[in-house]
Design a protein around this motif. Sequence first.
Motif, short mmCIF file in Angstrom:
data_model
loop_
_atom_site.label_atom_id
_atom_site.label_comp_id
_atom_site.label_asym_id
_atom_site.label_seq_id
_atom_site.Cartn_x
_atom_site.Cartn_y
_atom_site.Cartn_z
N ARG A 52 40.69 -12.85 31.39
CA ARG A 52 39.75 -13.89 31.81
C ARG A 52 40.40 -14.69 32.94
O ARG A 52 41.61 -14.93 32.93
CB ARG A 52 39.42 -14.84 30.65
CG ARG A 52 38.79 -14.16 29.44
CD ARG A 52 37.38 -13.69 29.75
NE ARG A 52 36.72 -13.10 28.59
CZ ARG A 52 36.58 -11.79 28.40
NH1 ARG A 52 37.07 -10.94 29.27
NH2 ARG A 52 35.96 -11.33 27.33
N LYS A 54 40.56 -18.24 34.96
CA LYS A 54 40.25 -19.66 34.79
C LYS A 54 39.74 -20.20 36.12
O LYS A 54 40.44 -20.17 37.14
CB LYS A 54 41.47 -20.44 34.32
CG LYS A 54 41.16 -21.85 33.93
CD LYS A 54 42.35 -22.49 33.26
CE LYS A 54 41.97 -23.86 32.73
NZ LYS A 54 43.09 -24.47 32.01
N ASN A 55 38.52 -20.69 36.12
CA ASN A 55 37.90 -21.25 37.31
C ASN A 55 38.39 -22.68 37.53
O ASN A 55 38.89 -23.33 36.60
CB ASN A 55 36.37 -21.24 37.16
CG ASN A 55 35.85 -19.83 37.02
OD1 ASN A 55 36.22 -18.94 37.77
ND2 ASN A 55 34.98 -19.62 36.04
N GLY A 58 37.56 -25.26 35.04
CA GLY A 58 38.12 -25.09 33.70
C GLY A 58 37.45 -24.02 32.86
O GLY A 58 37.95 -23.66 31.80
N SER A 59 36.32 -23.50 33.32
CA SER A 59 35.64 -22.45 32.57
C SER A 59 36.35 -21.11 32.77
O SER A 59 37.12 -20.93 33.72
CB SER A 59 34.18 -22.34 33.02
OG SER A 59 34.11 -21.93 34.37
N LEU A 60 36.11 -20.18 31.86
CA LEU A 60 36.71 -18.85 31.94
C LEU A 60 35.64 -17.83 32.31
O LEU A 60 34.52 -17.85 31.79
CB LEU A 60 37.33 -18.48 30.61
CG LEU A 60 38.49 -19.36 30.13
CD1 LEU A 60 38.95 -18.92 28.76
CD2 LEU A 60 39.63 -19.33 31.10
N SER A 61 36.00 -16.93 33.21
CA SER A 61 35.11 -15.85 33.62
C SER A 61 35.77 -14.52 33.33
O SER A 61 36.98 -14.37 33.51
CB SER A 61 34.83 -15.93 35.12
OG SER A 61 34.20 -17.13 35.46
#
Length: 68
Positions: A52, A54-55, A58-61
Amino acid sequence: MDQEKIKRINELYHKSKSEGLTAAEKEEQQQLRTEYRMSIINNLSANLDNVRIKNPDGSLSKLEPKRH
């Protein structure tokens, strides 16, 4: 891939260097090496599926395959 198959790959390798292999042993060696390579590829692929990113927010893609 289990340790017995890896041990057999190594045995065939050493035999090929010392006295040579029969046609059946060469075929077995090729099959075992292919199984080993496929095992490595499958393990790597499974690991990459869990990566994943980390953007900045703070979100994960999920890691997406690179398109050419």
